[in-house]
Design an enzyme around this catalytic site. Structure first.
Site, PDB file in Angstrom:
ATOM      1  N   ASP A 110      47.287   4.533  21.536  1.00 33.53           N
ATOM      2  CA  ASP A 110      48.461   5.401  21.471  1.00 33.53           C
ATOM      3  C   ASP A 110      48.598   5.824  20.008  1.00 33.53           C
ATOM      4  OD1 ASP A 110      50.719   6.753  22.009  1.00 33.53           O
ATOM      5  OD2 ASP A 110      51.956   5.019  22.492  1.00 33.53           O
ATOM      6  N   ASP A 145      51.871  13.301  19.305  1.00 29.89           N
ATOM      7  CA  ASP A 145      52.831  14.262  19.846  1.00 29.89           C
ATOM      8  C   ASP A 145      54.229  13.923  19.345  1.00 29.89           C
ATOM      9  OD1 ASP A 145      52.636  11.894  21.305  1.00 29.89           O
ATOM     10  OD2 ASP A 145      53.479  12.780  23.112  1.00 29.89           O
ATOM     11  N   CYS A 296      55.657 -17.215  44.058  1.00 32.42           N
ATOM     12  CA  CYS A 296      54.417 -16.505  43.742  1.00 32.42           C
ATOM     13  C   CYS A 296      53.266 -17.508  43.823  1.00 32.42           C
ATOM     14  CB  CYS A 296      54.531 -15.927  42.333  1.00 32.42           C
ATOM     15  SG  CYS A 296      53.017 -15.222  41.692  1.00 32.42           S
ATOM     16  N   CYS A 298      50.201 -16.851  42.189  1.00 29.26           N
ATOM     17  CA  CYS A 298      49.188 -16.405  41.235  1.00 29.26           C
ATOM     18  C   CYS A 298      48.554 -17.619  40.552  1.00 29.26           C
ATOM     19  CB  CYS A 298      49.796 -15.443  40.215  1.00 29.26           C
ATOM     20  SG  CYS A 298      50.761 -16.242  38.930  1.00 29.26           S
ATOM     21  N   CYS A 301      51.358 -19.607  38.705  1.00 28.87           N
ATOM     22  CA  CYS A 301      52.417 -20.241  39.500  1.00 28.87           C
ATOM     23  C   CYS A 301      51.885 -21.282  40.476  1.00 28.87           C
ATOM     24  CB  CYS A 301      53.207 -19.177  40.246  1.00 28.87           C
ATOM     25  SG  CYS A 301      53.974 -17.999  39.136  1.00 28.87           S
TER      26      CYS A 301
HETATM   27 ZN   LIG Z   1      52.946 -16.025  39.519  1.00 30.62          ZN
END
Ligand SMILES: [Zn+2]
Length: 566
Positions: A110, A145, A296, A298, A301
């Site tokens: 960026d 920009d 969750c 994942c 977790c």
């Molecule tokens: Zn998670």
């Protein structure tokens, strides 16, 4: 709108770029639904599958390292070129950005426009930042920009658009290296400025585009305004160029942004949220400290309990939260991609619209954009369409169906219109009820059956002429029992047009007791105004019982006879 031909032509030969002796497609669209695409963007550092989230990496303060991001499955990241220029210029210019960050995938840089937005000024020039991104070896680079921001006065917005366009044109007289260049679209909430900026950016040979400065709009949950901004820009940008949305890092709104044609996102939210103890879920954000469970599975977790998370040293807990947040984003992007492949992006949008009232407002806004969304929606889909409630009736497939009924069908050879409620099963023409009705009508009318047009009313698609029964999604849809009551209004608003589209002399209406009679009232009014015959039949038993259908057929016979005599 000239979307469909170009969309379907977006095969392997989309936008060609000479690389050595080979021509390769820069951006290839594999699947599309609404304005969303599953695509492949070729960069010098390999292919990035889109839609993709590019996690923003702060080179000076890495919560999750670029190597870890790669291992998690991120094939592209974003880093702020302005920060690199100010803090590690020599190192980055001599060793290259990939080596310095230790990331083998694509790196987008960026330009510092965000710093310009926040601090009002930056200590560099547009030329210097272009040169630095080239020297750093950026794969996807952005010009410096001038963000319009939000809110901004018209004159400020106009000035930012003019200056951004001037800098965009100036880029093409500079050395651009091998990076892909992004042309940002400014204008903020001034939609005609967004449109003008998009048009002029599109005329320049950029590889990608971006919608500039939506950060405040998204922070304030003004998702309906975001819809307006994207809808102002997208139709004017070439479909062969991916569209980036700056600062969109919450999974809740990925489906919305993708549905409006965004292919790439970048965000530091995963880390910023983690620092504030915020735990992302696909439909919102929870406070980690108030969690009783980690909802969750994942990689983070599944190895932690909520107590363990709470007892972790602060930095470690932040890292765990940041990684969890990234996994949630990845999972939602996979869901979005799978929904595109299955043609179910609208359904995912409807589900997400319940996440927050602002998402609901965005979905309502989409109703105004159905023609735009229809252009990207495949004519036929592998799976049937689900209609949950009145908002589903605005999905592009339903809009397209209604448009076709209006534009394509001519009923000039028909003398009588028979309006029937939805038969108990689909396809309607193969349902026992309709077969029985046709048999009874044939008994009475014989060859004159061809003078009758039969239309099913109160379906989620509106009015369905039986001859369009096999057109997607007339037979390929699921709707809950009782939706006819909500669907009646849509049919009622169409019935006068339908009557006008034929040479009808009379209309017969078959009533279903649980309906309110809106189609009846609209048809009666239209017939009175046009001096046509009208009869309503409200059977005591089920409308599909042999007796009801026999009575209906004789009523149709009588009215047709009268109509022919008149
Ligand atoms: Zn998670």
């Amino acid at each position: 709108m000239s979307f469909s031909p170009e969309l379907s032509a977006l095969g392997a030969s989309a936008l060609l770029r000479r690389r050595g002796l080979r021509w390769t497609a820069l951006f290839e669209v594999r699947h599309h639904d609404l304005l969303g695409r599953v695509g492949r963007l070729r960069t010098r550092r390999g292919v990035v599958e889109t839609p993709a989230l590019l996690p923003v990496v702060n080179p000076l303060k890495q919560l999750v390292s670029p190597q870890e991001l790669w291992e998690m499955g991120f094939r592209a990241i974003m880093v702020n070129a302005y920060l690199l220029l100010k803090s590690m210029r020599e190192e980055v210019e001599s060793r290259g950005i990939h080596e310095v960050l230790g990331f083998e995938g694509a790196i987008m840089t960026d330009s510092g426009a965000y710093q310009l937005l926040v601090h009002g000024k930056v200590d560099t020039t547009p030329e210097e930042i272009v040169e630095f991104q080239v020297k750093a070896g950026s794969d996807v680079a952005v010009i410096l920009d001038v963000p319009t921001g939000y809110p901004a006065s018209r004159s400020v917005a106009e000035a930012t658009v003019d200056e951004t366009l001037r800098r965009a044109r100036a880029l093409f007289s500079l050395d651009r290296g091998e990076a892909l260049w992004v042309g940002p679209v400014q204008g903020g909430a001034w939609l005609n400025l967004v449109e003008r900026c998009a048009r002029e950016m599109a005329s320049l040979p950029f590889d990608l585009h971006a919608l500039g400065s939506p950060t405040r709009v998204m922070e304030q949950y003004l998702f309906d305004l975001l819809v307006d901004m994207l809808a102002a820009a997208k139709p004017h940008l070439p479909l062969s160029r991916p569209l980036h949305l700056f600062g969109a890092g919450h999974p809740m709104m990925f489906s919305l942004a993708v549905a409006l044609g965004c292919d790439l996102f970048d965000s530091a939210s995963y880390a910023l949220y983690a620092r504030q103890g915020r735990y992302m879920v696909d439909h919102g954000t929870l406070r980690a400290e108030s969690l009783k469970y980690l909802p969750c599975s994942c990689a983070v977790c599944s190895k932690l309990t909520v107590e363990e998370l709470r007892e972790m040293p602060r930095v470690e807990a932040e890292r765990a939260l940041a990684k969890h947040n990234l996994y949630v984003c990845l999972a939602e992007l996979k869901r979005v991609k799978q929904a595109i492949v299955e043609g179910r992006l609208w359904e995912l949008l409807e589900a997400r619209s319940r996440s927050h009232p602002s998402m609901g407002a965005a979905l309502r806004k989409l109703r105004e954009l159905t023609p735009l969304l229809e252009a990207g929606t495949p004519i036929s889909k592998p799976k049937g369409a689900f209609f949950h409630d009145a908002s589903s009736m605005h999905r592009p497939e339903a809009y397209r169906f209604r448009r076709r009924v209006k534009e394509r069908l001519s009923f000039n050879h028909r003398k009588l219109l028979l309006l029937i409620p939805p038969p108990p099963s689909k396809p309607y023409t193969r349902s026992k009820a309709v077969k029985r009705a046709l048999k009874e009508l044939h008994e009475v009318l014989k060859d004159e059956l061809s003078l009758i047009e039969i239309c099913v009313y109160a379906t989620p698609l509106g009015l369905v002429p039986l001859e369009l029964d096999e057109v997607y999604p007339a037979s390929q849809h699921e709707a809950p029992r009782g939706l006819e009551v909500e669907a009646e209004g849509v049919s009622a608003s169409e019935v006068a047009d339908l009557i006008d589209s034929g040479g009808f002399e009379a209309v017969v209406y078959l009533h279903l007791p649980r309906l309110r009679g809106l189609v009846h009232d609209a048809a009666l009014k239209a017939c009175l105004e046009r001096g046509l015959g009208f009869k309503a039949y409200s059977p005591k038993a089920s409308p599909w019982s042999p007796r009801s259908l026999k009575e209906l057929a004789s009523l149709v016979g009588e009215l047709l006879k009268k109509a022919k005599e008149a």
